[in-house]
Design a protein around this motif. Structure first.
Motif, PDB file in Angstrom:
ATOM      1  N   VAL A  81       0.833  -1.199   0.000  1.00  0.00           N
ATOM      2  CA  VAL A  81       0.000   0.000   0.000  1.00  0.00           C
ATOM      3  C   VAL A  81       0.868   1.249   0.000  1.00  0.00           C
ATOM      4  CG1 VAL A  81      -1.690   1.313   1.335  1.00  0.00           C
ATOM      5  CG2 VAL A  81      -1.933  -1.169   1.112  1.00  0.00           C
ATOM      6  N   GLU A  82       1.945   1.245   0.821  1.00  0.00           N
ATOM      7  CA  GLU A  82       2.828   2.408   0.875  1.00  0.00           C
ATOM      8  C   GLU A  82       3.517   2.626  -0.458  1.00  0.00           C
ATOM      9  OE1 GLU A  82       3.135   4.612   3.146  1.00  0.00           O
ATOM     10  OE2 GLU A  82       1.715   3.644   4.502  1.00  0.00           O
ATOM     11  N   SER A  83       3.929   1.529  -1.104  1.00  0.00           N
ATOM     12  CA  SER A  83       4.587   1.638  -2.405  1.00  0.00           C
ATOM     13  C   SER A  83       3.645   2.226  -3.446  1.00  0.00           C
ATOM     14  CB  SER A  83       5.082   0.262  -2.860  1.00  0.00           C
ATOM     15  OG  SER A  83       5.641   0.327  -4.152  1.00  0.00           O
ATOM     16  N   ILE A  84       2.399   1.747  -3.443  1.00  0.00           N
ATOM     17  CA  ILE A  84       1.412   2.260  -4.389  1.00  0.00           C
ATOM     18  C   ILE A  84       1.130   3.734  -4.104  1.00  0.00           C
ATOM     19  CG2 ILE A  84      -0.993   2.083  -5.121  1.00  0.00           C
ATOM     20  CD1 ILE A  84      -0.787  -0.932  -4.634  1.00  0.00           C
ATOM     21  N   ARG A  85       1.004   4.087  -2.810  1.00  0.00           N
ATOM     22  CA  ARG A  85       0.724   5.470  -2.458  1.00  0.00           C
ATOM     23  C   ARG A  85       1.870   6.388  -2.890  1.00  0.00           C
ATOM     24  NH1 ARG A  85       0.305   5.038   2.858  1.00  0.00           N
ATOM     25  NH2 ARG A  85      -1.945   4.719   2.861  1.00  0.00           N
ATOM     26  N   ALA A  86       3.138   5.944  -2.674  1.00  0.00           N
ATOM     27  CA  ALA A  86       4.290   6.757  -3.063  1.00  0.00           C
ATOM     28  C   ALA A  86       4.361   6.943  -4.574  1.00  0.00           C
ATOM     29  CB  ALA A  86       5.575   6.103  -2.545  1.00  0.00           C
ATOM     30  N   ARG A  87       4.086   5.843  -5.284  1.00  0.00           N
ATOM     31  CA  ARG A  87       4.144   5.943  -6.747  1.00  0.00           C
ATOM     32  C   ARG A  87       3.054   6.866  -7.286  1.00  0.00           C
ATOM     33  NH1 ARG A  87       5.187   0.898 -10.845  1.00  0.00           N
ATOM     34  NH2 ARG A  87       5.288   2.127 -12.769  1.00  0.00           N
ATOM     35  N   VAL A  88       1.856   6.725  -6.742  1.00  0.00           N
ATOM     36  CA  VAL A  88       0.755   7.597  -7.174  1.00  0.00           C
ATOM     37  C   VAL A  88       1.083   9.046  -6.867  1.00  0.00           C
ATOM     38  CG1 VAL A  88      -1.637   8.213  -6.730  1.00  0.00           C
ATOM     39  CG2 VAL A  88      -1.010   5.821  -7.016  1.00  0.00           C
ATOM     40  N   ALA A  89       1.662   9.302  -5.675  1.00  0.00           N
ATOM     41  CA  ALA A  89       2.017  10.676  -5.306  1.00  0.00           C
ATOM     42  C   ALA A  89       3.059  11.236  -6.263  1.00  0.00           C
ATOM     43  CB  ALA A  89       2.529  10.709  -3.866  1.00  0.00           C
ATOM     44  N   THR A  90       4.040  10.389  -6.650  1.00  0.00           N
ATOM     45  CA  THR A  90       5.066  10.833  -7.594  1.00  0.00           C
ATOM     46  C   THR A  90       4.452  11.188  -8.939  1.00  0.00           C
ATOM     47  OG1 THR A  90       6.705   9.436  -6.505  1.00  0.00           O
ATOM     48  CG2 THR A  90       7.204  10.164  -8.741  1.00  0.00           C
ATOM     49  N   HIS A  91       3.575  10.334  -9.431  1.00  0.00           N
ATOM     50  CA  HIS A  91       2.934  10.603 -10.722  1.00  0.00           C
ATOM     51  C   HIS A  91       2.076  11.864 -10.660  1.00  0.00           C
ATOM     52  CE1 HIS A  91       4.529   7.081 -12.485  1.00  0.00           C
ATOM     53  NE2 HIS A  91       3.728   6.206 -11.877  1.00  0.00           N
ATOM     54  N   VAL A  92       1.418  12.065  -9.531  1.00  0.00           N
ATOM     55  CA  VAL A  92       0.584  13.262  -9.397  1.00  0.00           C
ATOM     56  C   VAL A  92       1.462  14.513  -9.436  1.00  0.00           C
ATOM     57  CG1 VAL A  92      -0.898  14.546  -7.805  1.00  0.00           C
ATOM     58  CG2 VAL A  92      -1.285  12.098  -8.186  1.00  0.00           C
ATOM     59  N   GLU A  93       2.596  14.476  -8.740  1.00  0.00           N
ATOM     60  CA  GLU A  93       3.496  15.630  -8.749  1.00  0.00           C
ATOM     61  C   GLU A  93       4.061  15.871 -10.141  1.00  0.00           C
ATOM     62  OE1 GLU A  93       4.098  17.857  -6.506  1.00  0.00           O
ATOM     63  OE2 GLU A  93       2.679  16.897  -5.143  1.00  0.00           O
ATOM     64  N   GLN A  94       4.420  14.770 -10.834  1.00  0.00           N
ATOM     65  CA  GLN A  94       4.925  14.917 -12.202  1.00  0.00           C
ATOM     66  C   GLN A  94       3.863  15.529 -13.115  1.00  0.00           C
ATOM     67  OE1 GLN A  94       6.153  10.981 -13.310  1.00  0.00           O
ATOM     68  NE2 GLN A  94       8.083  11.056 -12.142  1.00  0.00           N
ATOM     69  N   ALA A  95       2.639  15.053 -12.988  1.00  0.00           N
ATOM     70  CA  ALA A  95       1.565  15.587 -13.815  1.00  0.00           C
ATOM     71  C   ALA A  95       1.311  17.050 -13.498  1.00  0.00           C
ATOM     72  CB  ALA A  95       0.286  14.770 -13.596  1.00  0.00           C
ATOM     73  N   ARG A  96       1.356  17.412 -12.170  1.00  0.00           N
ATOM     74  CA  ARG A  96       1.140  18.800 -11.799  1.00  0.00           C
ATOM     75  C   ARG A  96       2.246  19.689 -12.354  1.00  0.00           C
ATOM     76  NH1 ARG A  96       0.928  18.293  -6.435  1.00  0.00           N
ATOM     77  NH2 ARG A  96      -1.340  18.042  -6.413  1.00  0.00           N
TER      78      ARG A  96
ATOM     79  N   ILE B 124      -1.838  16.396 -23.414  1.00  0.00           N
ATOM     80  CA  ILE B 124      -1.373  16.382 -22.018  1.00  0.00           C
ATOM     81  C   ILE B 124      -1.994  15.210 -21.262  1.00  0.00           C
ATOM     82  CG2 ILE B 124      -1.474  17.647 -19.841  1.00  0.00           C
ATOM     83  CD1 ILE B 124      -1.336  20.241 -21.529  1.00  0.00           C
ATOM     84  N   PHE B 125      -3.285  15.030 -21.422  1.00  0.00           N
ATOM     85  CA  PHE B 125      -3.954  13.923 -20.724  1.00  0.00           C
ATOM     86  C   PHE B 125      -3.430  12.572 -21.193  1.00  0.00           C
ATOM     87  CE2 PHE B 125      -7.634  17.006 -20.120  1.00  0.00           C
ATOM     88  CZ  PHE B 125      -7.300  17.245 -18.794  1.00  0.00           C
ATOM     89  N   ALA B 126      -3.095  12.470 -22.484  1.00  0.00           N
ATOM     90  CA  ALA B 126      -2.531  11.213 -22.995  1.00  0.00           C
ATOM     91  C   ALA B 126      -1.185  10.937 -22.345  1.00  0.00           C
ATOM     92  CB  ALA B 126      -2.397  11.301 -24.511  1.00  0.00           C
ATOM     93  N   ILE B 127      -0.352  12.009 -22.197  1.00  0.00           N
ATOM     94  CA  ILE B 127       0.951  11.840 -21.555  1.00  0.00           C
ATOM     95  C   ILE B 127       0.803  11.421 -20.103  1.00  0.00           C
ATOM     96  CG2 ILE B 127       3.044  13.080 -20.823  1.00  0.00           C
ATOM     97  CD1 ILE B 127       2.708  14.811 -23.358  1.00  0.00           C
ATOM     98  N   VAL B 128      -0.149  12.089 -19.400  1.00  0.00           N
ATOM     99  CA  VAL B 128      -0.376  11.747 -18.001  1.00  0.00           C
ATOM    100  C   VAL B 128      -0.858  10.304 -17.871  1.00  0.00           C
ATOM    101  CG1 VAL B 128      -1.793  12.258 -15.975  1.00  0.00           C
ATOM    102  CG2 VAL B 128      -0.840  14.128 -17.346  1.00  0.00           C
ATOM    103  N   SER B 129      -1.742   9.900 -18.753  1.00  0.00           N
ATOM    104  CA  SER B 129      -2.261   8.533 -18.717  1.00  0.00           C
ATOM    105  C   SER B 129      -1.151   7.517 -18.936  1.00  0.00           C
ATOM    106  CB  SER B 129      -3.344   8.369 -19.781  1.00  0.00           C
ATOM    107  OG  SER B 129      -3.839   7.054 -19.793  1.00  0.00           O
TER     108      SER B 129
END
Length: 270
Positions: free
Chosen positions: A195-210, A260-265
């Motif tokens: 769960v922590e690994s998934i949460r960290a990865r999601v947080a990283t992707h969110v920051e990259q997308a932002r 942009i959305f395609a790149i984020v996806s």
């Protein structure tokens, strides 16, 4: 003839051991027959009235509908039919009273004979009924005496087996409860890193997308602010011309946003 009473709800006649009985029975029949018919007529009248009222109540559902007039016509016909039946009943009452009384008088001796025979048969069969009852009770007692030890043995054995099974299961259930608690804790411990690994990865992707979207958002925000400032002084006809000019730009913005959305996806999928 032996004395007795006629069973049944219609003709409560008594049988007397003399010629006076027939005269008394005939008088009783003449008095009772119309009374019995009145009871029948009253019951029929109640049934017909209830049927009529129920039908009219059902027709009330047609109120305030296109069938209102049909409802009124049917209700009137039901009332008329009920009145006709009552009139016919009143007109035939004298005839039915006479026929009923005549038939009752003609069959009085036969009915008295039948009642006498039934009473005699009942008296004759009473000892035999008592004997049959005694035989059945004796047989049931024999069956019960043979089955009761088996039933008691089965009940005692079944109770003992259930107690033994309960005793055997108690430590097993205690151990299972402890194992389930331990297994839950182990499962939780194994899940936490995932769960922590998934949460960290999601947080990283969110920051990259932002971070990727920030320049575009600021650019569009500035463009919108400038466009809004200019629009304050634009006339209606100029505004129409402006819409025609910026339409290609909005299509370009839409295409860039889709990229942009395609790149984020793709980023989240990787």
């Amino acid at each position: 003839n032996a004395g007795g009473t006629l069973a049944g709800p219609l003709y409560p006649l008594k049988v007397f051991p003399s010629s006076l009985a027939k005269g008394s029975q005939a008088a009783s029949l003449q008095a009772d027959a119309p009374s019995q018919l009145d009871q029948i007529r009253s019951a029929v009248d109640v049934y017909l009235t209830q049927a009529k009222d129920g039908a009219i109540k059902a027709l009330d559902q047609l109120d305030d509908t296109p069938y209102q007039e049909l409802k009124n016509t049917l209700a009137q016909r039901l009332e008329g039919l009920h009145t006709q039946i009552k009139t016919l009943q009143a007109s035939v009452s004298p005839v039915t009273d006479s026929v009923f009384t005549t038939v009752s008088e003609a069959t009085a001796d036969l009915r008295n004979s039948i009642v006498t025979d039934i009473e005699a048969l009942r008296v004759e069969l009473e000892p035999k009924r008592a004997q049959l009852r005694e035989v059945i009770e004796r047989h049931m007692a024999e069956y019960r005496s043979q089955l009761e030890p088996i039933v008691r043995e089965y009940h005692a054995k079944h109770t003992a087996e259930m107690e033994e099974l309960k005793t055997k299961l108690e430590p097993v259930m205690t151990e299972l409860r402890e194992k389930i608690h331990t297994n839950v804790e182990e499962t939780k411990s194994a899940l936490i890193p995932i769960v922590e690994s998934i949460r960290a990865r999601v947080a990283t992707h969110v920051e990259q997308a932002r971070a990727m979207l920030a320049p575009y958002v600021e650019e569009y925000k500035e463009q919108l602010k400038q466009a809004y400032g200019r629009a304050q002084n634009v006339k209606a006809e100029d505004l129409t011309a402006l819409k025609e000019k910026i339409h290609p730009l909005t299509e370009d913005i839409k295409a860039k946003l889709q990229q942009i959305f395609a790149i984020v996806s793709e980023t989240f999928k990787s």
